[in-house]
Design a protein around this motif. Sequence first.
Motif, PDB file in Angstrom:
ATOM      1  N   THR A 138      -5.602   0.928  -1.547  1.00  0.00           N
ATOM      2  CA  THR A 138      -5.828  -0.197  -0.545  1.00  0.00           C
ATOM      3  C   THR A 138      -5.656  -1.252  -1.379  1.00  0.00           C
ATOM      4  O   THR A 138      -5.729  -1.522  -2.760  1.00  0.00           O
ATOM      5  CB  THR A 138      -7.580  -0.322  -0.380  1.00  0.00           C
ATOM      6  OG1 THR A 138      -8.022  -0.369  -1.412  1.00  0.00           O
ATOM      7  CG2 THR A 138      -7.793   1.136   0.462  1.00  0.00           C
ATOM      8  N   ILE A 139      -5.141  -2.660  -0.464  1.00  0.00           N
ATOM      9  CA  ILE A 139      -5.464  -3.946  -1.009  1.00  0.00           C
ATOM     10  C   ILE A 139      -6.167  -4.801  -0.012  1.00  0.00           C
ATOM     11  O   ILE A 139      -6.100  -4.639   0.970  1.00  0.00           O
ATOM     12  CB  ILE A 139      -3.871  -4.673  -1.019  1.00  0.00           C
ATOM     13  CG1 ILE A 139      -2.664  -3.443  -1.810  1.00  0.00           C
ATOM     14  CG2 ILE A 139      -3.726  -5.950  -1.487  1.00  0.00           C
ATOM     15  CD1 ILE A 139      -1.280  -4.043  -1.446  1.00  0.00           C
ATOM     16  N   SER A 196       0.263  -5.582   2.079  1.00  0.00           N
ATOM     17  CA  SER A 196       1.187  -5.729   1.284  1.00  0.00           C
ATOM     18  C   SER A 196       0.794  -7.293   0.440  1.00  0.00           C
ATOM     19  O   SER A 196       0.161  -8.027   1.230  1.00  0.00           O
ATOM     20  CB  SER A 196       2.692  -5.979   1.320  1.00  0.00           C
ATOM     21  OG  SER A 196       2.964  -6.817   2.680  1.00  0.00           O
ATOM     22  N   ILE A 233      -1.199   2.867  -4.878  1.00  0.00           N
ATOM     23  CA  ILE A 233      -2.018   1.804  -4.707  1.00  0.00           C
ATOM     24  C   ILE A 233      -2.659   2.459  -3.241  1.00  0.00           C
ATOM     25  O   ILE A 233      -1.872   2.926  -2.157  1.00  0.00           O
ATOM     26  CB  ILE A 233      -1.137   0.531  -4.126  1.00  0.00           C
ATOM     27  CG1 ILE A 233      -0.469   0.014  -5.523  1.00  0.00           C
ATOM     28  CG2 ILE A 233      -1.883  -0.455  -3.379  1.00  0.00           C
ATOM     29  CD1 ILE A 233       0.321  -1.199  -5.241  1.00  0.00           C
ATOM     30  N   ARG A 268      -7.615  -7.591  -4.648  1.00  0.00           N
ATOM     31  CA  ARG A 268      -7.993  -6.416  -5.416  1.00  0.00           C
ATOM     32  C   ARG A 268      -7.239  -5.348  -4.749  1.00  0.00           C
ATOM     33  O   ARG A 268      -7.074  -4.982  -3.741  1.00  0.00           O
ATOM     34  CB  ARG A 268      -9.623  -6.220  -5.042  1.00  0.00           C
ATOM     35  CG  ARG A 268     -10.036  -5.152  -5.684  1.00  0.00           C
ATOM     36  CD  ARG A 268     -11.432  -5.140  -6.122  1.00  0.00           C
ATOM     37  NE  ARG A 268     -11.906  -6.158  -7.087  1.00  0.00           N
ATOM     38  CZ  ARG A 268     -12.843  -7.164  -6.627  1.00  0.00           C
ATOM     39  NH1 ARG A 268     -13.736  -6.661  -5.787  1.00  0.00           N
ATOM     40  NH2 ARG A 268     -13.281  -7.994  -7.892  1.00  0.00           N
ATOM     41  N   ILE A 269      -6.494  -4.651  -5.723  1.00  0.00           N
ATOM     42  CA  ILE A 269      -5.709  -3.765  -5.476  1.00  0.00           C
ATOM     43  C   ILE A 269      -6.595  -2.368  -6.355  1.00  0.00           C
ATOM     44  O   ILE A 269      -6.702  -2.017  -7.464  1.00  0.00           O
ATOM     45  CB  ILE A 269      -4.258  -3.477  -6.256  1.00  0.00           C
ATOM     46  CG1 ILE A 269      -3.458  -4.826  -5.682  1.00  0.00           C
ATOM     47  CG2 ILE A 269      -3.199  -2.432  -6.203  1.00  0.00           C
ATOM     48  CD1 ILE A 269      -2.377  -5.280  -6.340  1.00  0.00           C
ATOM     49  N   GLU A 270      -6.906  -1.216  -5.433  1.00  0.00           N
ATOM     50  CA  GLU A 270      -7.330  -0.059  -5.866  1.00  0.00           C
ATOM     51  C   GLU A 270      -6.272   1.079  -5.853  1.00  0.00           C
ATOM     52  O   GLU A 270      -5.469   1.352  -4.970  1.00  0.00           O
ATOM     53  CB  GLU A 270      -8.547   0.125  -4.929  1.00  0.00           C
ATOM     54  CG  GLU A 270      -9.721  -0.931  -4.976  1.00  0.00           C
ATOM     55  CD  GLU A 270     -10.675  -0.484  -4.172  1.00  0.00           C
ATOM     56  OE1 GLU A 270     -11.278   0.811  -3.910  1.00  0.00           O
ATOM     57  OE2 GLU A 270     -11.487  -1.375  -3.494  1.00  0.00           O
ATOM     58  N   VAL A 279       0.854  -1.292  -0.063  1.00  0.00           N
ATOM     59  CA  VAL A 279       0.123   0.052  -0.053  1.00  0.00           C
ATOM     60  C   VAL A 279       0.798   1.200  -0.004  1.00  0.00           C
ATOM     61  O   VAL A 279       1.836   1.297   0.694  1.00  0.00           O
ATOM     62  CB  VAL A 279      -0.935  -0.053   1.179  1.00  0.00           C
ATOM     63  CG1 VAL A 279      -1.894   1.365   1.436  1.00  0.00           C
ATOM     64  CG2 VAL A 279      -2.022  -1.071   1.056  1.00  0.00           C
TER      65      VAL A 279
END
Length: 198
Positions: free
Chosen positions: A103-104, A120, A101, A93-95, A44
């Motif tokens: 959020t993950i 991570s 980055i 899901r990586i936003e 992140v």
Amino acid sequence: SERLKTLSEIDHSDNTIVITSITTLMQTLSPKEFINQYTFFVDVGDEINLDTIRTQFVRSGYRNVGQVFEHGEFAIRGSILDIFPMGCKLPFRIELFDNEIETIRTFDSTTQRSINEVNSIHLLPAKEFPMDENAITRFRTAFRESFEGNPTQCPVYTNVTDGIFTPGIEYYLPLFVEHTETLFDFLHEDTLIITTHD
């Protein structure tokens, strides 16, 4: 998936105990350099370029799909990147916010609903061998040297030529790489080896 995860953990850990059979111990494996070259961490706050990461994922064997369901797949939709890394129980899901980055999250591949937030991801290559043009050329040359007859009559040869890697292609690992290794190559020099029985 589990083998790649185990090999990566052995190589990056100082305190590991490995219990294995002699058959597994002597199995040929991808070179350690290949696994290390395509292993990376995503955190992140990192800045990434979607075009660059798409290329990196494809080179390490991941398939670009519309929706992620199984190991070795990734999908990019706008500012969202879904990936199901090898060695992981759930996809991520990586936003992104611009290129950062934000959020993950883990998510359920069936319902596509988010589960937990993480900081991570440890990404391993999707296959145990390279899948780029050089590897395909090496495979074609080694295949012709290893087997008699017309290679274009063999589905394995024609599939790899067309960039299709069918299940079971791992048995042809030595044809994709310059050399193979064994588990001994992943162990530290000062590893204590204990054998039992015969």
